[in-house]
Design a protein around this motif. Sequence first.
Motif, PDB file in Angstrom:
ATOM      1  N   LEU A   1      10.071 -57.309 -30.730  1.00  0.00           N
ATOM      2  CA  LEU A   1      10.685 -58.262 -30.215  1.00  0.00           C
ATOM      3  C   LEU A   1      10.158 -58.884 -28.593  1.00  0.00           C
ATOM      4  O   LEU A   1      10.298 -59.883 -28.894  1.00  0.00           O
ATOM      5  CB  LEU A   1      12.037 -57.080 -29.609  1.00  0.00           C
ATOM      6  CG  LEU A   1      13.330 -57.840 -29.273  1.00  0.00           C
ATOM      7  CD1 LEU A   1      13.966 -58.708 -29.620  1.00  0.00           C
ATOM      8  CD2 LEU A   1      14.349 -56.396 -28.381  1.00  0.00           C
ATOM      9  N   LEU A   2       9.118 -58.323 -27.963  1.00  0.00           N
ATOM     10  CA  LEU A   2       8.891 -58.969 -27.003  1.00  0.00           C
ATOM     11  C   LEU A   2       8.318 -60.551 -27.288  1.00  0.00           C
ATOM     12  O   LEU A   2       7.776 -61.345 -26.864  1.00  0.00           O
ATOM     13  CB  LEU A   2       8.447 -57.292 -25.994  1.00  0.00           C
ATOM     14  CG  LEU A   2       9.034 -56.581 -25.539  1.00  0.00           C
ATOM     15  CD1 LEU A   2       7.905 -55.192 -25.181  1.00  0.00           C
ATOM     16  CD2 LEU A   2      10.075 -57.301 -24.381  1.00  0.00           C
ATOM     17  N   CYS A   3       6.737 -59.986 -28.270  1.00  0.00           N
ATOM     18  CA  CYS A   3       6.089 -61.189 -28.570  1.00  0.00           C
ATOM     19  C   CYS A   3       6.825 -62.350 -29.248  1.00  0.00           C
ATOM     20  O   CYS A   3       6.672 -63.075 -28.825  1.00  0.00           O
ATOM     21  CB  CYS A   3       5.341 -60.685 -30.468  1.00  0.00           C
ATOM     22  SG  CYS A   3       4.000 -59.089 -29.680  1.00  0.00           S
ATOM     23  N   TYR A   4       8.392 -62.095 -29.833  1.00  0.00           N
ATOM     24  CA  TYR A   4       9.015 -62.500 -30.178  1.00  0.00           C
ATOM     25  C   TYR A   4       9.517 -64.208 -29.151  1.00  0.00           C
ATOM     26  O   TYR A   4       9.783 -65.049 -28.928  1.00  0.00           O
ATOM     27  CB  TYR A   4       9.975 -62.782 -31.183  1.00  0.00           C
ATOM     28  CG  TYR A   4      10.873 -64.168 -31.946  1.00  0.00           C
ATOM     29  CD1 TYR A   4      10.466 -65.652 -32.577  1.00  0.00           C
ATOM     30  CD2 TYR A   4      12.189 -64.020 -30.979  1.00  0.00           C
ATOM     31  CE1 TYR A   4      10.813 -66.045 -32.501  1.00  0.00           C
ATOM     32  CE2 TYR A   4      13.044 -64.702 -32.068  1.00  0.00           C
ATOM     33  CZ  TYR A   4      12.239 -66.109 -33.076  1.00  0.00           C
ATOM     34  OH  TYR A   4      13.244 -67.015 -33.473  1.00  0.00           O
ATOM     35  N   LEU A   5      10.315 -63.232 -27.733  1.00  0.00           N
ATOM     36  CA  LEU A   5      10.432 -64.241 -26.963  1.00  0.00           C
ATOM     37  C   LEU A   5       9.714 -64.268 -26.162  1.00  0.00           C
ATOM     38  O   LEU A   5      10.078 -65.311 -25.554  1.00  0.00           O
ATOM     39  CB  LEU A   5      11.335 -62.823 -26.394  1.00  0.00           C
ATOM     40  CG  LEU A   5      12.562 -61.836 -26.547  1.00  0.00           C
ATOM     41  CD1 LEU A   5      12.631 -60.940 -25.225  1.00  0.00           C
ATOM     42  CD2 LEU A   5      13.476 -62.547 -26.103  1.00  0.00           C
ATOM     43  N   ALA A   6       7.922 -63.818 -25.874  1.00  0.00           N
ATOM     44  CA  ALA A   6       7.179 -64.954 -25.375  1.00  0.00           C
ATOM     45  C   ALA A   6       6.793 -65.796 -26.227  1.00  0.00           C
ATOM     46  O   ALA A   6       5.879 -66.713 -25.523  1.00  0.00           O
ATOM     47  CB  ALA A   6       6.059 -64.330 -25.812  1.00  0.00           C
TER      48      ALA A   6
ATOM     49  N   LEU B   1       9.068 -68.126 -27.895  1.00  0.00           N
ATOM     50  CA  LEU B   1       9.561 -68.243 -27.728  1.00  0.00           C
ATOM     51  C   LEU B   1       9.892 -69.177 -26.032  1.00  0.00           C
ATOM     52  O   LEU B   1       9.284 -70.787 -25.934  1.00  0.00           O
ATOM     53  CB  LEU B   1      11.248 -68.268 -27.479  1.00  0.00           C
ATOM     54  CG  LEU B   1      11.624 -67.548 -28.679  1.00  0.00           C
ATOM     55  CD1 LEU B   1      13.066 -66.980 -29.168  1.00  0.00           C
ATOM     56  CD2 LEU B   1      11.811 -68.770 -29.997  1.00  0.00           C
ATOM     57  N   MET B   2       9.394 -68.637 -25.459  1.00  0.00           N
ATOM     58  CA  MET B   2       9.496 -68.510 -23.781  1.00  0.00           C
ATOM     59  C   MET B   2       8.210 -69.749 -23.768  1.00  0.00           C
ATOM     60  O   MET B   2       8.175 -70.934 -22.607  1.00  0.00           O
ATOM     61  CB  MET B   2       8.938 -67.485 -22.981  1.00  0.00           C
ATOM     62  CG  MET B   2       8.691 -68.045 -21.591  1.00  0.00           C
ATOM     63  SD  MET B   2       9.363 -66.847 -20.391  1.00  0.00           S
ATOM     64  CE  MET B   2       7.562 -65.493 -20.468  1.00  0.00           C
TER      65      MET B   2
ATOM     66  N   THR C   1       7.657 -69.352 -36.677  1.00  0.00           N
ATOM     67  CA  THR C   1       7.829 -67.839 -36.225  1.00  0.00           C
ATOM     68  C   THR C   1       9.115 -67.892 -36.635  1.00  0.00           C
ATOM     69  O   THR C   1       8.841 -66.689 -36.365  1.00  0.00           O
ATOM     70  CB  THR C   1       7.480 -67.548 -34.970  1.00  0.00           C
ATOM     71  OG1 THR C   1       6.098 -67.478 -34.371  1.00  0.00           O
ATOM     72  CG2 THR C   1       7.392 -65.669 -33.937  1.00  0.00           C
ATOM     73  N   SER C   2      10.149 -68.769 -36.228  1.00  0.00           N
ATOM     74  CA  SER C   2      11.712 -68.070 -36.423  1.00  0.00           C
ATOM     75  C   SER C   2      12.109 -68.032 -37.913  1.00  0.00           C
ATOM     76  O   SER C   2      13.057 -67.123 -37.954  1.00  0.00           O
ATOM     77  CB  SER C   2      12.606 -69.498 -35.403  1.00  0.00           C
ATOM     78  OG  SER C   2      11.942 -69.247 -34.112  1.00  0.00           O
TER      79      SER C   2
ATOM     80  N   PRO D   1      12.899 -63.774 -36.879  1.00  0.00           N
ATOM     81  CA  PRO D   1      13.735 -62.434 -36.707  1.00  0.00           C
ATOM     82  C   PRO D   1      14.369 -61.677 -38.046  1.00  0.00           C
ATOM     83  O   PRO D   1      14.721 -60.570 -37.952  1.00  0.00           O
ATOM     84  CB  PRO D   1      14.727 -63.568 -36.317  1.00  0.00           C
ATOM     85  CG  PRO D   1      13.953 -65.108 -36.218  1.00  0.00           C
ATOM     86  CD  PRO D   1      12.414 -64.359 -36.825  1.00  0.00           C
TER      87      PRO D   1
ATOM     88  N   MET E   1       2.046 -66.771 -30.215  1.00  0.00           N
ATOM     89  CA  MET E   1       2.263 -66.065 -29.147  1.00  0.00           C
ATOM     90  C   MET E   1       1.037 -66.596 -27.884  1.00  0.00           C
ATOM     91  O   MET E   1       0.663 -66.576 -26.686  1.00  0.00           O
ATOM     92  CB  MET E   1       2.589 -64.247 -29.063  1.00  0.00           C
ATOM     93  CG  MET E   1       2.749 -63.855 -28.210  1.00  0.00           C
ATOM     94  SD  MET E   1       2.593 -61.661 -27.751  1.00  0.00           S
ATOM     95  CE  MET E   1       1.048 -61.666 -27.678  1.00  0.00           C
TER      96      MET E   1
END
Length: 312
Positions: free
Chosen positions: A30-35, A37-38, A72-73, A77, A279
């Motif tokens: 989850l943290l990797c995916y947020l990274a 995206l950001m 990644t999306s 998810p 990432m």
Amino acid sequence: MENQNNVTEFVFMGLWENKQLELLFFLLFLLCYLAVLMGNFIILLTITCSHLIEQPMYYFLCHLSLMDLCYTSTVVPRLIRDLDTARKNISYNSCMTQLFTAHLLAGVEIFILVSMALDRYVAIVKPLHYMVLMNRRRCNTLVFMAWGVGFWHSVTQLLMLLDLPFCGPNQIDHYIGDVKPLLKLVCKDIHAVSILVIANSGMVVVVIFLVLVVSYILILWNLRTYSSIGRRKALSTCSSHIMVVVLFFVPCIYTYVLPAGSENKDKEVSVFYTVIAPMLNPLIYTLRNMEMKIAMGKVWSKMAHSEFKSRG
């Protein structure tokens, strides 16, 4: 014997069978995916809102970040959701859609990386002709070609699977609906299909990787005529490209060169090109690139100034 498909859904076995380990990686992914995206959103915003979009290298980087976001999306998810659920099921149609989309986006990304290598080759080997050879029209053509080749590759993969019978069991030893784990569930001889998969994915990736390696060897060879400052700047850019290429291609080669029946660490290795590489790409291209850092500072200060004026 007539091909029959008795499977209406598949069940992912996931990365690990240990529930506590899955909960730990739920948070990590989850943290990797947020990274992802950001980081990629920052690159897209910085390039499109600055003069960098006019340069071919950053134009291709913008498309690479978009592919990383989309690819990644398509995968992560569902992976995150499945890590927190007991039954990791996916319908037959959704599985085929995920396979088609993932291979389409990965195919486009591969040829965007080829375009970026071509851009650096022309910039260093033929600097006097760079603006003519790498004009915006040619850059657009390369992007359209990337989409065309990616579409052809993913359609070929999908058509090979749609014609195969799945009679059960329906458990996929993976976390995504990919070609090789799906072939293990086919109730007929898959020897010929496995060769086609290796030819369409594995050998193509190997050939492209070798072409990229040769192009960077030629680039490094031509850098010997540059001044120390010019050499340092070119090496900084090229080393970023080389790191991204290695992170993406080496796990892909491992995954797709071996035949479908072989026992290997496909699903663990695939984490590198589905999660880790997307990432790290933004970090590689921003932390090692002074031009990007300066552009980021200008874009963020402009946005902060606009926000201050609107509030005032």
